[in-house]
Motif scaffolding. Structure first.
Motif, short mmCIF file in Angstrom:
data_model
loop_
_atom_site.label_atom_id
_atom_site.label_comp_id
_atom_site.label_asym_id
_atom_site.label_seq_id
_atom_site.Cartn_x
_atom_site.Cartn_y
_atom_site.Cartn_z
N TYR A 26 42.60 41.32 42.77
CA TYR A 26 43.44 40.55 41.85
C TYR A 26 44.51 41.45 41.26
O TYR A 26 44.32 42.67 41.16
N ALA A 31 43.01 38.50 35.54
CA ALA A 31 43.05 37.53 36.64
C ALA A 31 41.69 37.46 37.32
O ALA A 31 41.21 36.37 37.68
N ALA A 32 41.05 38.60 37.51
CA ALA A 32 39.71 38.63 38.10
C ALA A 32 38.72 37.91 37.20
O ALA A 32 37.90 37.11 37.67
N SER A 35 39.12 34.15 37.26
CA SER A 35 38.65 33.57 38.51
C SER A 35 37.13 33.50 38.57
O SER A 35 36.56 32.53 39.08
#
Length: 77
Positions: A26, A31-32, A35
């Motif tokens: 990512y 962002a990781a 998700s």
């Protein structure tokens, strides 16, 4: 008022491990986390807190470790 934890320690450890393993996939850590959090069933901020705490406990980030916090709490009693 004691609040029982919604997530077991095993689930927390697994979620943190997933973030650490997929961090490179990512563009950012957030962002990781965004998700992976829905896959675990928690809010992204909750998972972010777990990741930060794991980083402190492993020595990758400065701060009070979980074991030190427990020891301080016992000593204050």
């Amino acid at each position: 008022m004691n609040k029982s934890p919604k997530f077991s320690p095993e689930v927390r450890e697994r979620a943190v491990r997933m973030v650490q393993e997929h961090r490179a996939d990512y563009p950012s850590l957030w962002a990781a986390i965004e998700s992976i959090a829905p896959k675990i069933g928690c809010a992204p901020q909750t998972l972010n807190d777990w990741v930060k705490k794991a980083d402190v406990d492993s020595g990758q980030r400065p701060g009070t470790t979980t074991s030190d916090a427990l020891r301080i709490k016992e000593l204050e009693r």
